[in-house]
Write an enzyme that holds these catalytic residues in place. Structure first.
Site, PDB file in Angstrom:
ATOM      1  N   ASP A  74       6.413 -64.763   7.675  1.00 58.72           N
ATOM      2  CA  ASP A  74       5.338 -63.880   7.253  1.00 58.72           C
ATOM      3  C   ASP A  74       5.635 -63.319   5.860  1.00 58.72           C
ATOM      4  OD1 ASP A  74       2.960 -62.146   7.874  1.00 58.72           O
ATOM      5  OD2 ASP A  74       4.465 -60.565   7.708  1.00 58.72           O
ATOM      6  N   GLU A 117       4.502 -68.383   4.531  1.00 60.98           N
ATOM      7  CA  GLU A 117       3.215 -67.821   4.152  1.00 60.98           C
ATOM      8  C   GLU A 117       3.412 -67.370   2.708  1.00 60.98           C
ATOM      9  OE1 GLU A 117       0.014 -64.620   5.866  1.00 60.98           O
ATOM     10  OE2 GLU A 117       2.083 -63.934   5.623  1.00 60.98           O
TER      11      GLU A 117
END
Length: 709
Positions: A354, A390
């Site tokens: 993330d 990401e």
């Protein structure tokens, strides 16, 4: 909570390594890093974590690690820390021994976080704010750590090691995916046990995906404002323990570690990989106004990036209040130790990071040769698993799609936005062509491969596939933020009616648009990712930010599998086409360059007249159709020999109206045999079109042809 010291356990010096609480068969070694503490106390609790029964000062301090050994401690021992040192927020220090702290290396936890004034290191409401000092004890309101025996009978478990070019990710949530599954027994839904159930695994295998990407399962905490409004951090992007699975995903008390391992073993047995979505960019402690639960009280100045010259405040490149300081060697060690633990002890197959730009950001900005990225690349354990970034955050220079080093794959939001826009008749064919070819404009560098782009149409963050074609606008009222949260830029189209409708014309178009989007995803070069439930029309009723909805909005409704059974079969067939035709999953970027040795182009772009696309075709904003001819004779490696794959022609018509498409010439065949048509989803083998003849391509549809003699 009153503290009763029942006894003074025996303690010896112990060792500074490994960090955490380590059971060696005779006792437990405790080791905690803190560069700025003056004293560390180990607090022991009863098995329920309710009553503190002993408090022992760790006797030794070696290389900034506090350590001690308890020969009488065993697996099941419940503990926490109290860390002494200066409380000087202006200097970056927030030590407060009144706050019980979680061990960053804890492998299991007991209890839940209760939001109360006692969990803050300062006095809420005080005129001095976070510069004040709280003397209240937080132990009654915070979770504790539990020592575990890591032994587990893995049997013949082996990682499936699915080749990248055959990988199809399936993003899902442990709880939301299984809690409403009709075949699961009471207590199984919403748990690791449920995800490993025979009926769930059978669906995944039948669909044909290869790698299950789980939203965060690391121990996490709900934010106070959500709890106050009866909501929760359903997605789990608020980590508090990087080594421990969250207890709320266990079917039994204290069994979350063993149940997670059993789930992995079962999925591996079925040939499915387990990928973890991990959050190493921030923690649940928030900014200077947040609670003191672990890192902040252990060594705030080491664990977090603080504003230079204003160390009271946190750098907030994550948008969540704080940012982990991976430039610090011990913090970098913690993250890499955590990753290796999940690979070696828990047997996972990879990670999706993330806000991964933060992991590559040094004090001067993002660096693809940054410490964390380099450490993963050279690590013999981590370099052997799937690493997916990401590639963005909200910090300076935070958008880095295509900017990660070799060995990494990346979520590609440019793919999502372009494909959605094309089927809305908005994106240019020039932009679309790049995305169909694994976004070579972004990824074809430094020897990276087409699998480096993780293509997706939908993900947990945003609309589901059904909602992309059913809503123009977000409908996030249930989140309690007056529909102000979540993006308003969805590149969605409701096909003529907002939300659910009985209009057969609208529903027919929506069904075709879903097929168009899914077909584009699975027939493009690169690594596809499917959002769980999209294969049978899962909906969130237009909510595009359901992070706090642990209810029917987010949970997968398995009854829709019957309602959308035809679409499910269509998705299954697309996956099988991807597997059956290597030309759809090449290991080399398609460039369109002419290979003089073989006399072939790997890809040729065709206009509706059957001719090669001209510059004016690419530049014309009104052109909404495109043919992509993939030549199976193109070489598949650096060795100069012709390929033996089938030659395929994919035609995409983003126009509202039908077009006549002339079948282009191609060496090695005389006919183009129709094998897929999104306007006729049940078709498995259509007519053959001679070269030079025309085929009608219905408005907003995709057709796939195979060259035959």
């Amino acid at each position: 909570m009153s503290r009763r010291i029942l006894r003074t356990p025996r303690i010896s010096e112990g060792l500074p390594f490994p960090l955490g609480a380590t059971w060696d068969g005779l006792g437990v070694n405790f080791a905690l890093f803190s560069a700025n503490a003056t004293k560390v106390e180990l607090c022991l609790f009863d098995p329920a974590g309710k009553q503190e029964i002993a408090r022992i000062e760790l006797p030794e301090y070696t290389d900034e690690v506090w350590h001690g050994y308890l020969p009488d401690a065993r697996p099941g021992t419940v503990y926490g820390y109290r860390v002494h040192g200066p409380y000087a927020p202006d200097a970056g220090h927030r030590f407060n021994p009144n706050k019980l702290l979680l061990d960053p290396y804890a492998l299991a936890h007991v209890g839940e976080l209760r939001h109360a004034p006692e969990i803050f290191g300062y006095e809420l409401g005080h005129a001095d704010g976070d510069l004040s000092f709280s003397t209240s004890d937080s132990a009654a309101f915070v979770p504790k750590c539990r020592v575990i025996d890591p032994a587990f009978t893995w049997g013949r478990d082996r990682r499936p090691k699915v080749p990248w070019e055959r990988t199809i990710f399936y993003e899902t949530h442990v709880r939301g995916y299984t809690i409403r599954h009709p075949a699961l027994r009471f207590g199984q839904g919403g748990t690791f046990v449920g995800l490993a159930a025979e009926e769930v695994v059978a669906h995944l295998k039948d669909l044909g995906v290869t790698s299950i990407e789980l939203l965060p399962i690391h121990m996490f905490a709900d934010e106070g404002h959500l709890a106050a409004n009866g909501l929760s951090n359903y997605w789990g992007y608020n980590t508090l323990g990087f080594f421990a699975p969250d207890p709320r995903y266990a079917s039994g008390v204290g069994s979350h570690v063993s149940e997670f391992k059993a789930m992995v073993a079962r999925l591996h047995e079925a040939g499915l990989e387990v990928i973890l979505d991990v959050v190493y960019n921030h923690t649940a402690e928030g900014n200077e106004q947040g609670p003191t639960l672990s890192f902040k009280g252990i060594d705030n100045a080491s664990y977090y990036r603080l504003l230079p010259g204003q160390e009271r405040y946190y750098i907030n490149d994550t948008g969540t209040g704080n940012t982990l300081n991976l430039s610090h060697s011990r913090v970098l060690q913690m993250v890499t130790d955590s990753l290796r633990y999940w690979v070696q002890e828990m047997h996972v197959d990879g990670f999706r990071f993330d806000l991964a730009t933060i992991l590559g950001r040094e004090s001067y900005g993002f660096d693809e040769g940054g410490g964390f990225l380099d450490s993963c690349r050279q690590d013999p354990v981590l370099s052997d698993v799937k690493l997916i970034a990401e590639p963005w955050d909200c910090g300076p220079g935070g958008y880095q799609v295509g900017g990660f080093p070799p060995g990494w794959a990346e979520w590609n939001d440019r793919y999502r936005d372009t494909v959605r826009a094309f089927w809305r008749s908005e994106a240019s064919v020039a932009e679309l062509a790049q995305r169909l070819c694994a976004s070579a404009d972004k990824f074809n560098r430094r020897g990276r491969r087409p699998w480096s782009t993780v293509n997706f149409i939908t993900a947990h963050d945003g609309f589901t596939l059904h909602d992309v074609v059913s809503y123009n606008d977000k409908h996030n009222e249930a989140n309690g933020e007056n529909n102000q949260d979540g993006t308003s830029n969805n590149s969605s189209w409701n096909c003529g009616a907002e939300g659910e409708t009985d209009d057969p014309v609208v529903n027919s178009l929506r069904d075709r648009q879903m097929r168009n989007l899914m077909a584009t995803l699975l027939l493009s070069q690169g690594t596809p990712m499917i959002l769980a439930g999209d294969e049978f029309g899962r909906t969130q009723a237009g909510n595009n930010n359901a992070y706090c909805q642990d209810n029917d909005i987010s949970w997968v409704d398995w009854s829709r599998l019957d309602k959308f059974s035809n679409f499910y079969q269509f998705v299954r067939r697309l996956i099988r086409l991807k597997n059956d035709y290597p030309i759809l999953r090449r290991q080399r970027f398609m460039t369109g360059d002419f290979d003089e040795d073989l006399g072939v182009r790997d890809v040729t772009w065709i206009n509706c007249t059957g001719e090669v696309m001209r510059p004016q075709d690419w530049e014309n904003p009104l052109v909404r159709s495109l043919g992509m001819m993939m030549d199976g004779r193109a070489k598949t490696s650096g060795i100069r020999r012709p390929g033996t794959d089938a030659t395929l022609l994919m035609v995409l018509n983003g126009n509202h109206d039908s077009i006549e498409f002339i079948m282009p010439p191609a060496s090695g065949g005389m006919h183009w045999h129709l094998i897929l048509d999104t306007n006729r989803p049940s078709l498995t083998s259509g007519r053959a079109y001679a070269i030079g003849t025309s085929s009608e391509i219905v408005g907003r549809s995709l057709m796939l042809f195979k060259l035959e003699s």
